[in-house]
Design a protein around this motif. Structure first.
Motif, mmCIF file in Angstrom:
data_model
loop_
_atom_site.group_PDB
_atom_site.id
_atom_site.type_symbol
_atom_site.label_atom_id
_atom_site.label_comp_id
_atom_site.label_asym_id
_atom_site.label_seq_id
_atom_site.Cartn_x
_atom_site.Cartn_y
_atom_site.Cartn_z
ATOM 1 N N ILE A 1 0.845 -1.196 0.000
ATOM 2 C CA ILE A 1 0.000 0.000 0.000
ATOM 3 C C ILE A 1 0.880 1.245 0.000
ATOM 4 C CG2 ILE A 1 -1.688 1.318 1.322
ATOM 5 C CD1 ILE A 1 -2.893 -1.157 0.098
ATOM 6 N N GLY A 2 1.943 1.236 0.822
ATOM 7 C CA GLY A 2 2.816 2.400 0.934
ATOM 8 C C GLY A 2 3.485 2.776 -0.370
ATOM 9 N N VAL A 3 4.005 1.781 -1.095
ATOM 10 C CA VAL A 3 4.667 2.052 -2.375
ATOM 11 C C VAL A 3 3.683 2.675 -3.355
ATOM 12 C CG1 VAL A 3 5.572 0.927 -4.454
ATOM 13 C CG2 VAL A 3 6.546 0.390 -2.219
ATOM 14 N N ASN A 4 2.457 2.189 -3.357
ATOM 15 C CA ASN A 4 1.485 2.710 -4.310
ATOM 16 C C ASN A 4 0.985 4.098 -3.928
ATOM 17 O OD1 ASN A 4 0.761 0.566 -6.514
ATOM 18 N ND2 ASN A 4 1.150 -0.568 -4.632
ATOM 19 N N VAL A 5 0.991 4.415 -2.639
ATOM 20 C CA VAL A 5 0.718 5.796 -2.227
ATOM 21 C C VAL A 5 1.827 6.710 -2.723
ATOM 22 C CG1 VAL A 5 0.561 7.347 -0.246
ATOM 23 C CG2 VAL A 5 -0.699 5.185 -0.229
ATOM 24 N N ILE A 6 3.092 6.281 -2.564
ATOM 25 C CA ILE A 6 4.230 7.055 -3.063
ATOM 26 C C ILE A 6 4.131 7.246 -4.573
ATOM 27 C CG2 ILE A 6 6.728 6.901 -3.516
ATOM 28 C CD1 ILE A 6 7.037 5.771 -0.695
ATOM 29 N N ASN A 7 3.741 6.198 -5.272
ATOM 30 C CA ASN A 7 3.626 6.290 -6.724
ATOM 31 C C ASN A 7 2.605 7.359 -7.125
ATOM 32 O OD1 ASN A 7 4.452 5.163 -9.320
ATOM 33 N ND2 ASN A 7 2.361 4.408 -9.484
ATOM 34 N N ASN A 8 1.516 7.441 -6.374
ATOM 35 C CA ASN A 8 0.519 8.471 -6.658
ATOM 36 C C ASN A 8 1.039 9.863 -6.324
ATOM 37 O OD1 ASN A 8 -1.866 7.225 -7.771
ATOM 38 N ND2 ASN A 8 -2.103 6.157 -5.846
ATOM 39 N N VAL A 9 1.862 9.965 -5.279
ATOM 40 C CA VAL A 9 2.480 11.255 -4.945
ATOM 41 C C VAL A 9 3.395 11.713 -6.083
ATOM 42 C CG1 VAL A 9 4.147 12.390 -3.409
ATOM 43 C CG2 VAL A 9 2.342 10.953 -2.446
ATOM 44 N N LEU A 10 4.163 10.776 -6.653
ATOM 45 C CA LEU A 10 5.070 11.107 -7.756
ATOM 46 C C LEU A 10 4.314 11.630 -8.971
ATOM 47 C CD1 LEU A 10 7.594 8.132 -7.549
ATOM 48 C CD2 LEU A 10 7.994 10.504 -6.880
ATOM 49 N N LYS A 11 3.106 11.123 -9.194
ATOM 50 C CA LYS A 11 2.301 11.617 -10.317
ATOM 51 C C LYS A 11 2.006 13.108 -10.171
ATOM 52 C CE LYS A 11 -0.067 7.200 -11.128
ATOM 53 N NZ LYS A 11 -1.359 6.481 -11.065
ATOM 54 N N ASN A 12 1.910 13.567 -8.911
ATOM 55 C CA ASN A 12 1.515 14.944 -8.656
ATOM 56 C C ASN A 12 2.682 15.915 -8.563
ATOM 57 O OD1 ASN A 12 -1.282 14.337 -8.469
ATOM 58 N ND2 ASN A 12 -0.997 13.590 -6.385
ATOM 59 N N ILE A 13 3.887 15.417 -8.212
ATOM 60 C CA ILE A 13 4.989 16.350 -7.957
ATOM 61 C C ILE A 13 6.100 16.322 -9.006
ATOM 62 C CG2 ILE A 13 4.563 16.181 -5.470
ATOM 63 C CD1 ILE A 13 7.158 14.530 -5.260
ATOM 64 N N SER A 14 6.175 15.275 -9.821
ATOM 65 C CA SER A 14 7.327 15.116 -10.715
ATOM 66 C C SER A 14 7.437 16.245 -11.734
ATOM 67 C CB SER A 14 7.260 13.763 -11.423
ATOM 68 O OG SER A 14 7.373 12.705 -10.493
ATOM 69 N N ALA A 15 6.336 16.606 -12.357
ATOM 70 C CA ALA A 15 6.374 17.674 -13.361
ATOM 71 C C ALA A 15 6.764 18.997 -12.721
ATOM 72 C CB ALA A 15 5.013 17.790 -14.045
ATOM 73 N N LEU A 16 6.305 19.245 -11.502
ATOM 74 C CA LEU A 16 6.610 20.486 -10.788
ATOM 75 C C LEU A 16 8.098 20.606 -10.456
ATOM 76 C CD1 LEU A 16 5.634 23.022 -9.206
ATOM 77 C CD2 LEU A 16 5.290 21.511 -7.233
ATOM 78 N N LEU A 17 8.717 19.476 -10.078
ATOM 79 C CA LEU A 17 10.107 19.502 -9.619
ATOM 80 C C LEU A 17 11.128 19.331 -10.740
ATOM 81 C CD1 LEU A 17 9.803 17.362 -6.356
ATOM 82 C CD2 LEU A 17 9.946 19.854 -6.539
ATOM 83 N N TYR A 18 10.722 18.729 -11.846
ATOM 84 C CA TYR A 18 11.684 18.320 -12.875
ATOM 85 C C TYR A 18 12.601 19.450 -13.344
ATOM 86 C CZ TYR A 18 13.611 16.863 -17.342
ATOM 87 O OH TYR A 18 14.477 16.593 -18.367
ATOM 88 N N LYS A 19 12.072 20.639 -13.556
ATOM 89 C CA LYS A 19 12.867 21.740 -14.136
ATOM 90 C C LYS A 19 14.095 22.049 -13.301
ATOM 91 C CE LYS A 19 12.557 26.531 -15.717
ATOM 92 N NZ LYS A 19 11.675 27.720 -15.880
ATOM 93 N N ASN A 20 13.982 21.997 -11.984
ATOM 94 C CA ASN A 20 15.069 22.441 -11.105
ATOM 95 C C ASN A 20 15.737 21.317 -10.321
ATOM 96 O OD1 ASN A 20 14.716 25.323 -11.642
ATOM 97 N ND2 ASN A 20 12.780 25.101 -10.537
ATOM 98 N N PHE A 21 15.351 20.081 -10.596
ATOM 99 C CA PHE A 21 15.905 18.964 -9.835
ATOM 100 C C PHE A 21 16.308 17.825 -10.758
ATOM 101 C CE2 PHE A 21 13.423 21.280 -6.787
ATOM 102 C CZ PHE A 21 14.022 21.062 -5.557
ATOM 103 N N ASP A 22 17.448 17.184 -10.453
ATOM 104 C CA ASP A 22 17.832 15.931 -11.100
ATOM 105 C C ASP A 22 17.152 14.788 -10.350
ATOM 106 O OD1 ASP A 22 19.568 17.193 -12.929
ATOM 107 O OD2 ASP A 22 21.171 17.233 -11.435
ATOM 108 N N ILE A 23 16.767 13.755 -11.101
ATOM 109 C CA ILE A 23 15.969 12.683 -10.497
ATOM 110 C C ILE A 23 16.698 11.345 -10.611
ATOM 111 C CG2 ILE A 23 13.732 11.530 -10.473
ATOM 112 C CD1 ILE A 23 12.595 13.980 -11.949
ATOM 113 N N GLU A 24 16.837 10.661 -9.495
ATOM 114 C CA GLU A 24 17.492 9.353 -9.432
ATOM 115 C C GLU A 24 16.624 8.380 -8.631
ATOM 116 O OE1 GLU A 24 21.071 8.697 -10.515
ATOM 117 O OE2 GLU A 24 20.431 10.407 -11.736
#
Length: 249
Positions: free
Chosen positions: A113-136
């Motif tokens: 359940i926890g991993v899938n909650v995180i996955n949903n969080v990533l759907k909401n924040i990735s586009a916002l952070l991408y411009k100024n952050f490197d992702i690993e």
């Protein structure tokens, strides 16, 4: 009562699930499928085609090559299949998707359940952070895990990739002269000891770092998610389902 056929019942995960099913009063494992047909509280068949026990769903924690026989049996019986295995080929994934047009199919790279909650969080924040952050993305598992990178790491990485409007590419590890390009999403796999499953997503910016982590303490976390999926899948119509649907409940 939801009656379950447990494929891979005598494997590590199968034994954990068998031990936890009593926590779910509406679930019952009525039969198992495993090459090792050792003693169990329910009948165990070496091949699902030999199973003569009526059931509502098939729960699979075995190997990718079991998918064909499980789907064939499910179509014959008109029941749903919950696939908790990773490492499917593109051809197998196509067959799984095609089967969902006839029967209810459930597939998730990670049953936590926890991993899938995180996955949903990533759907909401990735586009916002991408411009100024490197992702690993970093994943760690025990030294006997077959597939690399893990299905969960690919799930998280693909969620990020699909959420970012710009073009990105996956880079699996780095060696030698490897200056980072911003469009890269790094994916790194670590194998050792008895690590159950750790996943970290790092957003590294100028002067700040955001880390989102999930650590599986025991296999029970996957077993509990799988059993919740069995509850969810009871009586479902044909179609493709995942832990995203369970998390939304």
């Amino acid at each position: 009562m939801v009656k379950i056929i447990l494929s891979g019942c005598n494997g590590k995960m199968g034994k954990v699930i068998s031990g936890l099913v009593s926590n779910f009063p509406d679930l019952s494992i009525v039969a198992g499928v495993d090459k090792n047909t050792g003693e169990s509280t329910y009948p165990v068949f070496s091949n699902i085609s030999d199973c003569t026990v009526d059931a509502d769903v098939i729960l699979d924690f075995s190997r990718p090559d079991a998918a064909d026989s499980l789907i064939k049996y499910a179509k014959e019986k008109g029941i749903g299949v919950i696939l908790c295995t990773t490492g499917y080929t593109d051809e197998q994934l196509l067959k799984i998707n095609e089967a969902s047009k006839e029967i209810p199919m459930f597939r998730s790279a990670n049953m936590s359940i926890g991993v899938n909650v995180i996955n949903n969080v990533l759907k909401n924040i990735s586009a916002l952070l991408y411009k100024n952050f490197d992702i690993e993305v970093i994943e760690k598992h025990h030294n006997q895990k077959v597939d690399s990178p893990s299905g969960t790491a690919l799930l998280l990485a693909n969620t990020i990739k699909n959420s970012v409007p710009e073009e990105t590419i996956f880079v699996h590890g780095r060696e030698g002269i490897a200056k980072r390009n911003h469009k890269e999403i790094g994916i790194h796999a670590i194998r050792g000891g008895s690590i159950v499953g750790d996943h970290e997503v790092i957003f590294a910016g100028q002067g700040e770092v955001i880390e989102i982590s999930h650590y599986a303490i025991s296999r029970e976390v996957f077993a509990m998610g799988a059993l919740k999926a069995c509850e969810f899948m009871y009586g479902k119509e044909k179609g493709m389902y995942s832990m995203d649907d369970v998390v939304k409940l």
